[in-house]
Design an enzyme around this catalytic site. Sequence first.
Site, PDB file in Angstrom:
ATOM      1  N   GLN A 120      76.972  50.329  60.379  1.00 22.58           N
ATOM      2  CA  GLN A 120      75.621  49.759  60.340  1.00 22.58           C
ATOM      3  C   GLN A 120      74.594  50.878  60.493  1.00 22.58           C
ATOM      4  O   GLN A 120      73.406  50.631  60.380  1.00 22.58           O
ATOM      5  CB  GLN A 120      75.447  48.778  61.506  1.00 22.58           C
ATOM      6  CG  GLN A 120      76.365  47.579  61.460  1.00 22.58           C
ATOM      7  CD  GLN A 120      76.247  46.748  62.738  1.00 22.58           C
ATOM      8  OE1 GLN A 120      76.697  47.153  63.800  1.00 22.58           O
ATOM      9  NE2 GLN A 120      75.638  45.595  62.636  1.00 22.58           N
ATOM     10  N   ASP A 123      72.309  57.014  59.854  1.00 20.46           N
ATOM     11  CA  ASP A 123      72.057  58.421  60.212  1.00 20.46           C
ATOM     12  C   ASP A 123      72.979  59.423  59.535  1.00 20.46           C
ATOM     13  O   ASP A 123      72.799  60.641  59.688  1.00 20.46           O
ATOM     14  CB  ASP A 123      72.120  58.585  61.739  1.00 20.46           C
ATOM     15  CG  ASP A 123      73.437  58.059  62.350  1.00 20.46           C
ATOM     16  OD1 ASP A 123      74.501  58.186  61.700  1.00 20.46           O
ATOM     17  OD2 ASP A 123      73.384  57.525  63.478  1.00 20.46           O
ATOM     18  N   HIS A 140      73.955  49.153  55.850  1.00 23.69           N
ATOM     19  CA  HIS A 140      72.495  49.063  55.985  1.00 23.69           C
ATOM     20  C   HIS A 140      71.785  50.262  55.362  1.00 23.69           C
ATOM     21  O   HIS A 140      70.609  50.501  55.644  1.00 23.69           O
ATOM     22  CB  HIS A 140      72.102  48.889  57.458  1.00 23.69           C
ATOM     23  CG  HIS A 140      72.567  47.573  58.032  1.00 23.69           C
ATOM     24  ND1 HIS A 140      72.707  47.343  59.375  1.00 23.69           N
ATOM     25  CD2 HIS A 140      72.944  46.417  57.418  1.00 23.69           C
ATOM     26  CE1 HIS A 140      73.145  46.093  59.577  1.00 23.69           C
ATOM     27  NE2 HIS A 140      73.303  45.522  58.401  1.00 23.69           N
ATOM     28  N   CYS A 148      62.045  54.074  45.717  1.00 20.81           N
ATOM     29  CA  CYS A 148      60.844  53.369  45.263  1.00 20.81           C
ATOM     30  C   CYS A 148      61.153  51.882  45.149  1.00 20.81           C
ATOM     31  O   CYS A 148      62.136  51.487  44.519  1.00 20.81           O
ATOM     32  CB  CYS A 148      60.385  53.919  43.910  1.00 20.81           C
ATOM     33  SG  CYS A 148      59.071  52.918  43.177  1.00 20.81           S
TER      34      CYS A 148
END
Length: 277
Positions: A120, A123, A140, A148
């Site tokens: 999840q 990083d 995620h 964009c």
Amino acid sequence: MHDETPEAAPLRKDVAVIGEEFERAREWIGAGERITVFTGAGISTDSGIPDFRGPNGLWTKNPAAEKASTLQHYLADPDVRKFAWQNRLHSPAWDAVPNPGHLAIYELERRGQLLAVVTQNIDELHQRAGHEPGKVIEVHGTMRWSRCWTCDDRRPMQETLQRVRAGEDDPHCLVCKFGVLKSDTVSFGQSLLPAVIDAAMHAADECDVLVAAGSTLSVFPAANVVPRAKTHGARVVIVNGEPTAMDRFADALLIGPLGQLLPALIGEPFVQRETPS
Ligand code: ZN
């Protein structure tokens, strides 16, 4: 993704590292041939990246950050975006390095036991620990890229942050000229990519051991990896700093610091195990 209030999880006493439940989990992991590891924010706190809802969590200390994580607000409100860009600029994640928990999980890949890491986290610390990128399923998304919202142009986040440093407080897309830019992450109110969540569920269905580490297992659909793995016959090992919403599915539940528990569970070369007296 959306939040779901976990039903009251049964409180279970903390498990000593050298205990029966720990030993069982260690044996399952040692014998695992297709291990899937599911991780949440709790695995990165030892790398200096705060979680969201803990006592020092980002959203506990700063409710505006939670608002910036909601897609609807982000797209509609330039002030929310300006705040989000400043947050990204100063994120502790840019200087973070993998900790012993990440390194222990990489050890599973090095030994040929790892099916996948489903995370999840945004990083990329798993990749930095050494994993083949294809082994890490980021349900995620990732904060290390910007995207964009209009034309999908994707580029390294640092390029976009450079524009913020140079004075643009709400940079827009360089390709289509007007699209709102956002980190390539899944905000609240935003759908997960079907192919990514399918890959995560496949990794749950196909594993023989599922290790869930550092997640409260309360954000769906990602947390469904636990019941999926259980239904398909995998051993479920939950390792977390506090009880989770899915403790009832655990074959072994280990509550304690991940930076110690994961290396101890997975074994050499990360810890010198002491013989219990
Ligand atoms: Zn664009």
